[in-house]
Design an enzyme around this catalytic site. Structure first.
Site, PDB file in Angstrom:
ATOM      1  N   ASN A   9       0.879  -1.166   0.000  1.00 26.59           N
ATOM      2  CA  ASN A   9       0.000   0.000   0.000  1.00 26.59           C
ATOM      3  C   ASN A   9       0.915   1.213   0.000  1.00 26.59           C
ATOM      4  O   ASN A   9       1.521   1.554   1.013  1.00 26.59           O
ATOM      5  CB  ASN A   9      -0.878  -0.046   1.255  1.00 26.59           C
ATOM      6  CG  ASN A   9      -1.895   1.084   1.293  1.00 26.59           C
ATOM      7  OD1 ASN A   9      -1.833   2.007   0.470  1.00 26.59           O
ATOM      8  ND2 ASN A   9      -2.799   1.017   2.243  1.00 26.59           N
ATOM      9  N   ARG A  90      -2.581  -2.174  -3.524  1.00 25.90           N
ATOM     10  CA  ARG A  90      -3.813  -1.418  -3.300  1.00 25.90           C
ATOM     11  C   ARG A  90      -3.772  -0.174  -4.185  1.00 25.90           C
ATOM     12  O   ARG A  90      -2.839   0.624  -4.102  1.00 25.90           O
ATOM     13  CB  ARG A  90      -3.917  -1.009  -1.832  1.00 25.90           C
ATOM     14  CG  ARG A  90      -5.129  -0.169  -1.569  1.00 25.90           C
ATOM     15  CD  ARG A  90      -5.262   0.188  -0.108  1.00 25.90           C
ATOM     16  NE  ARG A  90      -6.497   0.914   0.099  1.00 25.90           N
ATOM     17  CZ  ARG A  90      -6.605   2.005   0.839  1.00 25.90           C
ATOM     18  NH1 ARG A  90      -5.560   2.478   1.486  1.00 25.90           N
ATOM     19  NH2 ARG A  90      -7.755   2.610   0.970  1.00 25.90           N
ATOM     20  N   HIS A 179     -12.757   2.615   0.084  1.00 24.39           N
ATOM     21  CA  HIS A 179     -12.716   1.607   1.160  1.00 24.39           C
ATOM     22  C   HIS A 179     -13.513   0.361   0.753  1.00 24.39           C
ATOM     23  O   HIS A 179     -13.994  -0.381   1.605  1.00 24.39           O
ATOM     24  CB  HIS A 179     -13.330   2.126   2.487  1.00 24.39           C
ATOM     25  CG  HIS A 179     -12.538   3.183   3.172  1.00 24.39           C
ATOM     26  ND1 HIS A 179     -13.135   4.144   3.949  1.00 24.39           N
ATOM     27  CD2 HIS A 179     -11.207   3.431   3.230  1.00 24.39           C
ATOM     28  CE1 HIS A 179     -12.209   4.947   4.450  1.00 24.39           C
ATOM     29  NE2 HIS A 179     -11.024   4.535   4.018  1.00 24.39           N
ATOM     30  N   ARG A 240     -10.024  14.873   7.218  1.00 26.80           N
ATOM     31  CA  ARG A 240     -10.849  15.307   6.078  1.00 26.80           C
ATOM     32  C   ARG A 240     -12.222  15.765   6.560  1.00 26.80           C
ATOM     33  O   ARG A 240     -12.780  15.181   7.480  1.00 26.80           O
ATOM     34  CB  ARG A 240     -11.036  14.161   5.084  1.00 26.80           C
ATOM     35  CG  ARG A 240      -9.865  13.958   4.162  1.00 26.80           C
ATOM     36  CD  ARG A 240     -10.046  12.716   3.310  1.00 26.80           C
ATOM     37  NE  ARG A 240      -9.099  11.695   3.695  1.00 26.80           N
ATOM     38  CZ  ARG A 240      -9.226  10.403   3.424  1.00 26.80           C
ATOM     39  NH1 ARG A 240     -10.273   9.962   2.760  1.00 26.80           N
ATOM     40  NH2 ARG A 240      -8.313   9.541   3.817  1.00 26.80           N
ATOM     41  N   GLU A 387      -7.907  -5.552   5.277  1.00 23.92           N
ATOM     42  CA  GLU A 387      -7.817  -5.253   3.845  1.00 23.92           C
ATOM     43  C   GLU A 387      -6.675  -6.027   3.196  1.00 23.92           C
ATOM     44  O   GLU A 387      -6.768  -6.425   2.042  1.00 23.92           O
ATOM     45  CB  GLU A 387      -7.622  -3.736   3.650  1.00 23.92           C
ATOM     46  CG  GLU A 387      -8.906  -2.969   3.946  1.00 23.92           C
ATOM     47  CD  GLU A 387      -8.697  -1.483   4.137  1.00 23.92           C
ATOM     48  OE1 GLU A 387      -8.163  -1.092   5.188  1.00 23.92           O
ATOM     49  OE2 GLU A 387      -9.070  -0.707   3.241  1.00 23.92           O
TER      50      GLU A 387
END
Ligand code: AMP
Length: 403
Positions: A9, A90, A179, A240, A387
């Site tokens: 990632n 990813r 996601h 965010r 993940e």
């Protein structure tokens, strides 16, 4: 020998790497190199019960991946002896084209590069990770797993922005969702945990990490999600803003004279709970709310209230979108660990069918668990996301399908 997948990632200044056995679900090694490009990059690796940490100068992503291999050798690991069968990458944005894990070749790299304007902060570093991993591990298949893929067939009503249709079509402006690997994995695991067919369940998944998103999943298919064209829409996050009036952007550009890049950076990096109280970490937020000075306490409490208010709005919206809901699942760093957030997100929702069991919710247990009261019509779960495992499994399935 168990098959192992290296999962990467790659962020703008970080590289996360894991070695995962897709068949057993075991994570063999986990590591991260942060502050790539700086004088004092920090590298961490956990392997075989050993934890090591090194501070080095790491100039770029290639140096980072080489360092990851060196650290691994330092702990006695040898990639050659691990049954490495693939590298999974990813990739945040797959645009409209990529909705399945895809074997990486030069053509794919070019097409993903063309999507960079849609995800300028995320896709270019993922491409750098792909480039260096293909260079250092040229004999292995590399697979791209897209964060948007699960939401590819959102119903048009949920995927479409009510803006000029021609502009939207020309510039590929729609709600993509992010996601997705986590929402898919967690909704599948919820069905496995409950021993119910996935097709029979209407679920709300709340992925509350540093980034945060909610999804409504009917019978295994997503019907809505909170992130949109970019991962900025929806819930309040660590740094965010989530949903804002788009008018704010024009107001700040015109009146405050801020450049578009500055506004984008503010909304991505200096907003969310961090923008309101100075920390994006919920452990610190609770500490400030309890023991900070007066202004810190007020700021942390407001940040928390704003976060919870938005979360409750999305839960209410998805209860309505689904019509009837069987399961609400919390996952990711905050969702798995912060009992107060789970409680405050669901307090008072008994008339809508949600009743928490406070004792189960407060238990420091790890792993998949029920936290709703026995009589609650809607079951509330905590399911740890994974993940990396989902990416590793997607990799081997892709390789097998292409063989
Ligand atoms: P993630 O993006 O899923 O790794 O989540 C990271 C975030 O989870 C951190 O920024 C914290 O806000 C939150 N977090 C991690 N551990 C805890 C904990 N024990 N209690 C509350 N929040 C936590």
């Amino acid at each position: 020998m168990q098959r192992t997948v290296l999962v990467l990632n790659s962020g703008s200044s970080s590289l996360k790497f894991s070695l995962v056995q897709p068949d057993t679900g075991v994570s063999v090694a986990d590591g991260i190199i942060e502050e790539i490009g700086g004088e004092h990059s920090m590298a961490r690796l956990e392997f075989g019960g050993l934890k090591i940490q090194r501070e080095r100068s790491v100039v770029d992503h290639e140096a980072a991946l080489r360092l990851a291999f060196d650290l691994f050798a330092e702990t006695g690991g040898h990639l050659e002896t691990l049954g490495l069968v693939a590298v999974g990458h990813r990739v945040v944005h797959g645009g409209r084209d990529f909705y399945r894990p895809t074997l990486i070749d030069d053509a794919l790299v070019q097409r993903v590069s063309a999507l960079s304007p849609l995800a300028p902060l995320h896709n270019p570093p993922a491409l750098r990770g792909i480039e260096v991993a293909r260079k250092l591990l040229p004999d292995l298949p590399h697979v791209a797993v897209f964060d948007t893929a699960f939401f590819h067939d959102l119903p048009a009503a949920a995927a479409t922005y009510a803006i000029d249709a021609e502009v939207a079509e020309q510039w590929r402006v729609r709600r993509y969702g992010f996601h997705g690997t986590s929402h898919q994995y967690v909704s599948e695991q919820a069905a496995v945990f409950l021993g119910a067919p996935l097709e029979s369940l209407n679920q709300i998944v709340l992925h509350l990490g540093n980034g945060a998103s909610a999804s409504a999943v009917a019978g295994g298919r997503p019907v809505d999600t909170s992130m949109g064209l970019t991962p900025m829409e929806g819930l309040v996050m660590g740094t965010r803003s989530g949903d804002i009036d788009p008018g704010i952007v024009f107001y700040l550009a015109r009146t405050a004279g801020m450049a578009v890049e500055d506004i984008e950076s503010m909304l991505n990096r200096r907003s969310g709970v961090a923008g309101l109280c100075g920390s994006n970490d919920f452990r610190e937020l609770h500490r400030l709310a309890e023991t900070g000075d007066e202004s810190e306490r007020a700021a942390a409490r407001l940040a928390y209230d704003v976060y919870i208010h938005r979360l409750r709005k999305y839960i209410g919206a998805y209860l309505a979108v689904l019509g009837s809901t069987d399961v609400i699942t919390f996952t990711a760093g905050v969702g798995e660990n912060d009992a107060a957030v789970r409680r405050d997100a669901l307090t008072g929702l008994a008339p809508l069918g949600v009743e928490l069991d406070e004792h189960l919710n407060d238990s420091p247990a790890h792993g998949p668990r029920v936290i709703s009261a026995e009589m609650s019509p809607i079951t509330v779960l905590v399911i740890p996301t994974d993940e990396e495992l989902a990416i590793a499994r997607a990799c081997v399935a892709t390789i097998e399908a292409s063989a």
